[in-house]
Structure formats: structure tokens, C-alpha cells
Design a protein around this motif. Structure first.
Motif, mmCIF file in Angstrom:
data_model
loop_
_atom_site.group_PDB
_atom_site.id
_atom_site.type_symbol
_atom_site.label_atom_id
_atom_site.label_comp_id
_atom_site.label_asym_id
_atom_site.label_seq_id
_atom_site.Cartn_x
_atom_site.Cartn_y
_atom_site.Cartn_z
ATOM 1 N N ILE A 89 0.832 -1.209 0.000
ATOM 2 C CA ILE A 89 0.000 0.000 0.000
ATOM 3 C C ILE A 89 0.865 1.258 0.000
ATOM 4 O O ILE A 89 0.629 2.199 -0.770
ATOM 5 C CB ILE A 89 -0.940 -0.005 1.218
ATOM 6 C CG1 ILE A 89 -1.928 -1.174 1.124
ATOM 7 C CG2 ILE A 89 -1.700 1.321 1.312
ATOM 8 C CD1 ILE A 89 -2.788 -1.346 2.364
ATOM 9 N N THR A 90 1.882 1.270 0.845
ATOM 10 C CA THR A 90 2.718 2.455 0.962
ATOM 11 C C THR A 90 3.463 2.753 -0.325
ATOM 12 O O THR A 90 3.562 3.912 -0.743
ATOM 13 C CB THR A 90 3.725 2.269 2.112
ATOM 14 O OG1 THR A 90 3.023 2.077 3.332
ATOM 15 C CG2 THR A 90 4.626 3.480 2.228
ATOM 16 N N SER A 91 4.003 1.721 -0.971
ATOM 17 C CA SER A 91 4.753 1.953 -2.205
ATOM 18 C C SER A 91 3.863 2.518 -3.304
ATOM 19 O O SER A 91 4.274 3.421 -4.047
ATOM 20 C CB SER A 91 5.420 0.650 -2.671
ATOM 21 O OG SER A 91 4.458 -0.377 -2.868
ATOM 22 N N LEU A 92 2.633 2.037 -3.399
ATOM 23 C CA LEU A 92 1.706 2.559 -4.409
ATOM 24 C C LEU A 92 1.309 4.009 -4.108
ATOM 25 O O LEU A 92 1.306 4.864 -5.004
ATOM 26 C CB LEU A 92 0.460 1.673 -4.474
ATOM 27 C CG LEU A 92 0.650 0.283 -5.071
ATOM 28 C CD1 LEU A 92 -0.606 -0.563 -4.865
ATOM 29 C CD2 LEU A 92 0.978 0.365 -6.559
ATOM 30 N N VAL A 93 0.984 4.290 -2.846
ATOM 31 C CA VAL A 93 0.596 5.645 -2.471
ATOM 32 C C VAL A 93 1.767 6.615 -2.653
ATOM 33 O O VAL A 93 1.609 7.716 -3.209
ATOM 34 C CB VAL A 93 0.094 5.676 -1.013
ATOM 35 C CG1 VAL A 93 -0.135 7.111 -0.552
ATOM 36 C CG2 VAL A 93 -1.180 4.869 -0.866
ATOM 37 N N SER A 187 9.299 -2.449 -12.408
ATOM 38 C CA SER A 187 10.631 -2.790 -12.925
ATOM 39 C C SER A 187 11.686 -1.727 -12.664
ATOM 40 O O SER A 187 12.884 -2.036 -12.702
ATOM 41 C CB SER A 187 10.550 -3.040 -14.443
ATOM 42 O OG SER A 187 9.669 -4.093 -14.730
ATOM 43 N N VAL A 188 11.269 -0.499 -12.433
ATOM 44 C CA VAL A 188 12.247 0.578 -12.239
ATOM 45 C C VAL A 188 12.270 1.062 -10.792
ATOM 46 O O VAL A 188 13.313 1.079 -10.145
ATOM 47 C CB VAL A 188 11.946 1.761 -13.190
ATOM 48 C CG1 VAL A 188 12.935 2.903 -12.937
ATOM 49 C CG2 VAL A 188 12.012 1.312 -14.645
ATOM 50 N N MET A 189 11.098 1.450 -10.282
ATOM 51 C CA MET A 189 11.042 2.081 -8.966
ATOM 52 C C MET A 189 11.274 1.097 -7.818
ATOM 53 O O MET A 189 12.084 1.364 -6.918
ATOM 54 C CB MET A 189 9.697 2.781 -8.792
ATOM 55 C CG MET A 189 9.413 3.855 -9.825
ATOM 56 S SD MET A 189 10.569 5.235 -9.729
ATOM 57 C CE MET A 189 10.057 5.999 -8.205
ATOM 58 N N LEU A 190 10.563 -0.026 -7.846
ATOM 59 C CA LEU A 190 10.670 -0.956 -6.714
ATOM 60 C C LEU A 190 12.073 -1.518 -6.520
ATOM 61 O O LEU A 190 12.560 -1.579 -5.376
ATOM 62 C CB LEU A 190 9.648 -2.085 -6.866
ATOM 63 C CG LEU A 190 8.186 -1.724 -6.619
ATOM 64 C CD1 LEU A 190 7.323 -2.973 -6.624
ATOM 65 C CD2 LEU A 190 8.013 -0.986 -5.303
ATOM 66 N N PRO A 191 12.771 -1.967 -7.586
ATOM 67 C CA PRO A 191 14.140 -2.468 -7.361
ATOM 68 C C PRO A 191 15.073 -1.417 -6.760
ATOM 69 O O PRO A 191 15.937 -1.743 -5.947
ATOM 70 C CB PRO A 191 14.598 -2.874 -8.769
ATOM 71 C CG PRO A 191 13.344 -3.168 -9.504
ATOM 72 C CD PRO A 191 12.345 -2.190 -8.979
ATOM 73 N N LEU A 192 14.899 -0.151 -7.150
ATOM 74 C CA LEU A 192 15.751 0.907 -6.624
ATOM 75 C C LEU A 192 15.344 1.336 -5.219
ATOM 76 O O LEU A 192 16.129 1.975 -4.511
ATOM 77 C CB LEU A 192 15.709 2.128 -7.562
ATOM 78 C CG LEU A 192 16.278 1.908 -8.962
ATOM 79 C CD1 LEU A 192 16.069 3.144 -9.826
ATOM 80 C CD2 LEU A 192 17.765 1.562 -8.891
#
Length: 279
Positions: A89-93, A187-192
Motif C-alpha cells: 500500500i505504501t509503495s503505491l501511495v 521494474s524501475v522504482m521498486l528495485p531501486l
């Protein structure tokens, strides 16, 4: 006073402060561990580590007379669900607030900041009534729901600050290659963003394991108790003075926290320092 003497005094002062802090931190831990190995149920012991060590309290916790394993399972269910749900939830928000411009964005960030200033105690009665209205009072699901909702403002603000440090050129390059919004996010934001997400996961895993106040208000059935509530009954019930069993149970609570901390420690420092660089 020459520079060499001054430097020695500074180093000595630093070591003295570290020694005092170490005593303050480690003495209660050693005392609790020693009490868990003490025979009987007494709170007091003549030595920090008992002369006659015993594992009878640990054996009792895992025996048929104890509900400790059930409470442990409940706590793990709540902690894991809260940690995973908070990360998702936090990553999406935070991604939405960091990368998109929309009506109410600035005010939404101010609301998140404002909500962090109010203690959870202020909302206890409202949360109790809310869970009773939706039929989730005295359930682990209701407890998880409250934990997830209560941590969104702080977590979103923290993760957004980290997302702001990731160059937007990476997003643009991914979109030029044909990636959509979810593809860029996944593919870009979450890995970083692994360091800050590790911080969020650890904090949200720890809180339900140690929290006593909220579960004690929401949970009333013994089979739904979390560890903090269950262990408290060891010393709270009438004629109960099971301090040694309480100590043994408290020692075991730290095991999953320590394991997760050791696994995530390479991400923690970078996540905490980078998450507060931008707002």
C-alpha cells in the motif's frame, strides 16, 4: 591544555558515554535472560545469572498447558500481514504522490504530515466503535486493518521522500521503451527502492510484535491474543506471579525480530538516510 591532551580527554569521554549507554541497554537484557533461566517464579535473584540454570520455563511455554505457541502464531500472522500490506500500500501511495500531479496532492501531503502529530490513544474509542460496527472486533483481521491504516501517513511520507531521490530520467527512458505506469513502478522504482521498503517492512513487522495497548483493547478472546497481551496475563491475573515464565516468553519474542533485522541490515542505513532527503 595542548591538542594531544585535549584529544585524549575527548576520546576518554566518548568511551565513558559508550560504557554508560551499554550498561543501560544490555543490563536489562541480561537480567531478563538470567531470570528466564531461574528456577521457580520469583522476580528476584541473588545473582545476575542464576547458579542453578533451568530450562523448565521454556519447556512449559511449549507444553500442552500453555497457549504461548498460539499467541506466537497470532502475532506472526498480524506482523507478517501488516509488514507485507504496508509495503504494498505504501509503495503505491508514495509512487503516486512522488511521480504524478493531481488535484489535492499538496493538501494530501499536508494531511499525512498532520496525522503523524496525533497519538493513537486519541482514536482508541473511535477505532473500537468502528470495528464493532463492521463486525471485526476481537479478530486478527480487525487488528491488521487498524495497523495498516494507522501507518500509511508516516510510511507514505518516508517512501515518497526516497522516491523523489530517484531520477525521473529513468521513468522517461522506460516509457520511451514502451513501458506503462505499472511496468515503470514494478521494474524501475521498486528495485531501486529496496532499502526504504526494507525499513518499512521491518518497522511494521516489529510494531505488532511488541504492541500491547491496541491488542488489549480490540482482542478479548484468549485464543486471539497476541504475545504482548498473553504474556501480560502471566503477571496480571489474580494470584499470578509467573515472572520467570514472562521473562522466558519475552526472550523468545526477540528471535524473529533479530533474524529479520540481520537479513535486512544492509538496506536499513541507506534507507533511513535517503528517505528523509526530500519532502
Amino acid at each position: 591544555m595542548n591538542r594531544k591532551t585535549k584529544s585524549k580527554l575527548e576520546v576518554t569521554a566518548i568511551y565513558v558515554i559508550l560504557a554508560i549507554v551499554s550498561v543501560v541497554i544490555f543490563y536489562p537484557l541480561i537480567w531478563t535472560f538470567g531470570m528466564s533461566l531461574n528456577q521457580g517464579t520469583s522476580l528476584y535473584s541473588s545473582t545476575l545469572i542464576p547458579e542453578n540454570l533451568s530450562l523448565e520455563h521454556y519447556q512449559w511455554l511449549f507444553g500442552p498447558e500453555s497457549d504461548y505457541l498460539l499467541w506466537y502464531k497470532n502475532s506472526l500472522i498480524v506482523s507478517i500481514a501488516t509488514a507485507v500490506g504496508s509495503v504494498v500500500i505504501t509503495s503505491l501511495v508514495a509512487y503516486a504522490f512522488s511521480r504524478y500531479q493531481f488535484v489535492g496532492r499538496k493538501n494530501g501531503l499536508y494531511v499525512f504530515l498532520l496525522l503523524q502529530m496525533f497519538p493513537v490513544m486519541m482514536a482508541m474509542v473511535a477505532l473500537y466503535i468502528f470495528l464493532n460496527m463492521i463486525g471485526l472486533l476481537d479478530t486478527l483481521s480487525g487488528l491488521i486493518l487498524i495497523y495498516l491504516g494507522g501507518q500509511i501517513p508516516f510510511n507514505a511520507w518516508l517512501v515518497k521522500g526516497y522516491f523523489d531521490t530517484i531520477p525521473r530520467e529513468l521513468d522517461q527512458a522506460a516509457r520511451i521503451d514502451g513501458a506503462g505506469h505499472l511496468r515503470v513502478f514494478w521494474s524501475v522504482m521498486l528495485p531501486l527502492a529496496k532499502p526504504i521498503l526494507a525499513v518499512v517492512a521491518l518497522f511494521n513487522f516489529m510494531m505488532p510484535m511488541f504492541d500491547f495497548l491496541l491488542p488489549s483493547i480490540i482482542l478479548s478472546s484468549q485464543e486471539n491474543y497476541t504475545l504482548a497481551v498473553g504474556l501480560y496475563n502471566f503477571i496480571n491475573d489474580q494470584f499470578a506471579n509467573n515472572f520467570t515464565r514472562f521473562a522466558a516468553g519475552s526472550v523468545l519474542v526477540a528471535l524473529p525480530i533479530a533474524a529479520i533485522y540481520l537479513y535486512l541490515q544492509r538496506y536499513l542505513i541507506s534507507g533511513l538516510t535517503a528517505g528523509g532527503t526530500k519532502g
